[in-house]
Design a protein around this motif. Structure first.
Motif, PDB file in Angstrom:
ATOM      1  N   MET A  94       0.810  -1.223   0.000  1.00 48.52           N
ATOM      2  CA  MET A  94       0.000   0.000   0.000  1.00 48.52           C
ATOM      3  C   MET A  94       0.845   1.276   0.000  1.00 48.52           C
ATOM      4  O   MET A  94       0.353   2.353  -0.351  1.00 48.52           O
ATOM      5  N   ALA A  95       2.116   1.146   0.403  1.00 44.05           N
ATOM      6  CA  ALA A  95       2.956   2.345   0.588  1.00 44.05           C
ATOM      7  C   ALA A  95       3.023   3.261  -0.639  1.00 44.05           C
ATOM      8  O   ALA A  95       2.894   4.492  -0.500  1.00 44.05           O
TER       9      ALA A  95
ATOM     10  N   ILE B 272      -7.013  -5.387   5.575  1.00 44.21           N
ATOM     11  CA  ILE B 272      -6.693  -4.462   4.475  1.00 44.21           C
ATOM     12  C   ILE B 272      -6.921  -3.017   4.915  1.00 44.21           C
ATOM     13  O   ILE B 272      -6.124  -2.117   4.613  1.00 44.21           O
ATOM     14  N   LEU B 273      -8.014  -2.775   5.648  1.00 45.50           N
ATOM     15  CA  LEU B 273      -8.275  -1.424   6.164  1.00 45.50           C
ATOM     16  C   LEU B 273      -7.141  -0.965   7.077  1.00 45.50           C
ATOM     17  O   LEU B 273      -6.693   0.191   7.008  1.00 45.50           O
ATOM     18  N   LEU B 274      -6.683  -1.878   7.934  1.00 43.80           N
ATOM     19  CA  LEU B 274      -5.597  -1.521   8.852  1.00 43.80           C
ATOM     20  C   LEU B 274      -4.297  -1.257   8.100  1.00 43.80           C
ATOM     21  O   LEU B 274      -3.516  -0.371   8.480  1.00 43.80           O
ATOM     22  N   ALA B 275      -4.061  -2.010   7.017  1.00 48.35           N
ATOM     23  CA  ALA B 275      -2.866  -1.787   6.198  1.00 48.35           C
ATOM     24  C   ALA B 275      -2.921  -0.411   5.534  1.00 48.35           C
ATOM     25  O   ALA B 275      -1.914   0.310   5.480  1.00 48.35           O
TER      26      ALA B 275
ATOM     27  N   GLN C  95      -0.550   3.342   6.461  1.00 53.81           N
ATOM     28  CA  GLN C  95       0.191   4.157   5.496  1.00 53.81           C
ATOM     29  C   GLN C  95      -0.382   5.576   5.383  1.00 53.81           C
ATOM     30  O   GLN C  95      -0.003   6.340   4.494  1.00 53.81           O
ATOM     31  N   GLY C  96      -1.308   5.906   6.274  1.00 53.10           N
ATOM     32  CA  GLY C  96      -1.890   7.238   6.271  1.00 53.10           C
ATOM     33  C   GLY C  96      -2.849   7.485   5.126  1.00 53.10           C
ATOM     34  O   GLY C  96      -3.150   8.639   4.794  1.00 53.10           O
ATOM     35  N   LEU C  97      -3.351   6.382   4.518  1.00 48.05           N
ATOM     36  CA  LEU C  97      -4.227   6.519   3.348  1.00 48.05           C
ATOM     37  C   LEU C  97      -5.707   6.548   3.714  1.00 48.05           C
ATOM     38  O   LEU C  97      -6.530   7.027   2.933  1.00 48.05           O
TER      39      LEU C  97
ATOM     40  N   ASP D  54       1.383   8.412  -2.545  1.00 49.78           N
ATOM     41  CA  ASP D  54       1.670   9.499  -3.497  1.00 49.78           C
ATOM     42  C   ASP D  54       0.601   9.627  -4.582  1.00 49.78           C
ATOM     43  O   ASP D  54       0.710  10.471  -5.463  1.00 49.78           O
ATOM     44  N   CYS D  55      -0.417   8.746  -4.494  1.00 49.21           N
ATOM     45  CA  CYS D  55      -1.486   8.747  -5.506  1.00 49.21           C
ATOM     46  C   CYS D  55      -2.673   9.559  -4.968  1.00 49.21           C
ATOM     47  O   CYS D  55      -3.465   9.064  -4.161  1.00 49.21           O
ATOM     48  N   GLU D  56      -2.786  10.811  -5.403  1.00 52.17           N
ATOM     49  CA  GLU D  56      -3.809  11.724  -4.895  1.00 52.17           C
ATOM     50  C   GLU D  56      -5.217  11.231  -5.204  1.00 52.17           C
ATOM     51  O   GLU D  56      -6.131  11.348  -4.373  1.00 52.17           O
ATOM     52  N   SER D  57      -5.407  10.647  -6.411  1.00 54.49           N
ATOM     53  CA  SER D  57      -6.740  10.184  -6.810  1.00 54.49           C
ATOM     54  C   SER D  57      -7.226   9.049  -5.916  1.00 54.49           C
ATOM     55  O   SER D  57      -8.413   8.975  -5.553  1.00 54.49           O
ATOM     56  N   PHE D  58      -6.315   8.148  -5.523  1.00 59.74           N
ATOM     57  CA  PHE D  58      -6.689   7.027  -4.651  1.00 59.74           C
ATOM     58  C   PHE D  58      -7.076   7.543  -3.268  1.00 59.74           C
ATOM     59  O   PHE D  58      -8.066   7.087  -2.672  1.00 59.74           O
ATOM     60  N   ARG D  59      -6.296   8.495  -2.759  1.00 58.13           N
ATOM     61  CA  ARG D  59      -6.603   9.060  -1.448  1.00 58.13           C
ATOM     62  C   ARG D  59      -7.945   9.787  -1.472  1.00 58.13           C
ATOM     63  O   ARG D  59      -8.747   9.669  -0.536  1.00 58.13           O
TER      64      ARG D  59
END
Length: 538
Positions: free
Chosen positions: A153-154, A196-199, A203-205, A158-163
């Motif tokens: 997930m790291a 998966i949510l915890l992962a 990563q701050g996502l 850097d993927c703004e659209s995913f966030r």
């Protein structure tokens, strides 16, 4: 980026699921004896049922598996709906253990845990050591998988659209719930989807506001396993699956529109700097509060399920052919084995009843008893096929060496019980001939039949009690009674020849008498085999 993330994510997810499964198997086998006696706790006390559901799910690490087991118990008639709703509630709380565990940063312990587990398995060769090693190795692999998912997930940071997509779920509760539902439906594990949510959170996502609707959807998605499992099962089993769904839907509605904000405030204040811990605590609060709020209204959930799946006329009139042999129980082999033993005993008592009915038909020329013996023989044959097929499935599960010895022994027990049924059928066929040919027996012959009849029925009764209790004194008693039956059978033959010489009885009646005694002596032989199976297991 996708080509880098997807393989690593799937690898991590696979290890996470395998580690959870391995750890659960080790825990289950270690707690095998407790699991075997767990059904004894299922009283009418619904609170005890909640604790049982919590305990079982804590052991097998899957609320879906527990609920599938509940469907199997209800389908087999081992549990009523009022007990089932308690187990379902407890299972929801028990499943929070995994989320709490993986929310802590314990990846550094994973290699140590795996190393100790492998070393322990190599040095110690006992089953108990192997079970403990499985727990340690499973624990380690679980966190290695979690670390893989976090690493996968790291790059998405850097993927703004995913966030923005994840944040969007926090503003659209319905889509968040739908995403959680679909994720759990695909993975068939709410623990994996929460992993998966915890992962993502690590990563701050994923902010807590976006995680909560997905988490609620996870709890609805986990109901699909039991719903699928109930297809083709009894109406009561279908009602149990619906109760699970209704319980989680009510909880989701309650938290989405009433308790979401207070829960967010509480979990954030508890762990202000860790979203992973916030999600794990929110998951625990959701399930615990859900049980507390809905527990007093559990009876209404049962009534609602009965309204959704109403009782049909066919169901009311049907004399159910109940069986404890449910494939869902194979998830917990120790319980499945106990159910199989109970079903063997049911078959044994059915065979005993068949012998009694056949003998009544022979002595009293009772056609109703003869018909009953034939009907029971058909059921005995059916049970034999079911038991042998189920024992094969059970022997293919991961079970202890002691349980494997019992499984192997039960194959012979089932065969002996089926042979008892065959001899009962032979006696019933002799009874039909006695009636058709209007044959009579002398007073002496009837007395001989009464004596051997009493001993044969006693040998069956004592053998089945020995099989049920494992009492070696009853095994010895069965052996003594069988020896007496052998002597009585020889005396009956001697007496019969003497009566023939004195023209006290007719030759054709004598043939029926000898065939009857021979069949009864063989019944006592099989009774001794059933009792001696205890010695093999000891």
């Amino acid at each position: 980026m996708v080509l880098e993330i997807v393989p690593m994510l799937f690898a991590g997810l696979g290890m996470f699921l395998y580690g959870m499964s391995l750890m659960g198997e080790g825990l289950q086998k270690t707690a095998g004896e407790k699991m075997k006696h767990i059904i004894g706790l299922l009283t009418k006390n619904r609170f005890i049922s909640v604790l049982v559901g919590l305990f079982v799910t804590g052991i097998i690490q899957s609320s879906s598996a527990t609920t599938v087991m509940v469907v199997g118990f209800v389908n087999a008639g081992l549990m009523n709906l009022n007990q089932a709703i308690g187990i379902i509630m407890g299972a929801n709380v028990g499943t929070t253990v995994t989320a709490q565990l993986v929310s802590f940063n314990l990846e550094a312990l994973a290699p140590i845990s795996i190393g100790i587990g492998v070393l322990w398995m190599t040095i110690k060769k006992t089953n108990k050591a192997k079970n403990i090693a499985e727990i340690l190795i499973g624990f380690g692999i679980l966190f290695v998988g979690m670390n893989f998912m976090k690493s996968a997930m790291a790059p998405l940071r850097d993927c703004e659209s995913f966030r923005n997509l994840l944040i969007f779920f926090g503003h659209n509760t319905f889509l968040g719930i739908l995403m959680g539902f679909v994720l759990t439906l695909v993975l068939q594990s709410s623990s994996a989807s929460i992993g998966i949510l915890l992962a993502l959170a690590s990563q701050g996502l994923l902010p807590l506001s976006s995680a909560l609707p997905i988490l609620y959807g996870d709890n609805i998605g986990t109901c699909t396993t039991a719903l699928i499992s109930s297809i083709g099962a009894s109406k009561n089993a279908q009602r149990a699956a619906i109760m699970h769904l209704v319980f989680n839907i009510i909880g989701t509605i309650l938290f989405c529109f009433v308790l979401s904000y207070p829960i967010m405030k509480i979990v954030v204040s508890m762990n202000p700097n860790s979203v992973s811990r916030q999600i794990a605590n929110a998951h625990s609060f959701f399930n615990i509060i859900n049980v507390i709020v809905q527990f007093p209204f559990a009876g209404f959930i049962v009534m609602f399920a009965q309204k959704i799946v109403p009782e049909t006329e066919a169901e009311k009139q049907q004399v159910a052919y109940m069986t404890r042999l449910d494939d869902r129980m194979l998830e917990t082999p120790s319980i499945a084995l106990d159910n199989t033993i109970s079903e063997c005993l049911n078959m044994g008592y059915m065979a005993k009843e068949s012998v009694e009915s056949a003998l009544d038909g022979f002595v009293n020329k009772n056609e109703a008893s003869i018909k009953k013996a034939f009907d029971l023989e058909k059921l005995i044959n059916r049970k034999e096929r079911e038991l042998v097929a189920y024992l094969i499935k059970l022997s293919n599960q991961t079970i202890s060496e002691h349980d494997r010895v019992i499984v192997d022994s039960l194959f012979n027990v089932v065969n002996d019980i089926e042979r008892v049924g065959d001899h009962a059928e032979n006696i019933a066929e002799l009874a039909v001939l006695v009636i058709e040919r209007e044959l009579d027996f002398s007073e002496e012959a009837l007395n001989d039949i009464a004596v051997i009849r009493e001993h044969v029925i006693r040998s069956l009764d004592v053998a089945l009690k020995a099989r049920e209790t494992g009492d070696l004194k009853l095994v010895e008693e069965t052996s003594q009674v069988e020896t007496q039956v052998d002597i009585i059978e020889k005396n009956c033959r001697t007496s019969h020849i003497a009566r023939l010489n004195k023209n006290v009885c007719y030759p054709e009646s004598g043939i029926m008498f000898l065939d009857l005694c021979s069949n009864m002596e063989r019944v006592s032989d099989h009774a001794l085999n059933i009792a001696n199976s205890i010695l093999d297991e000891k």
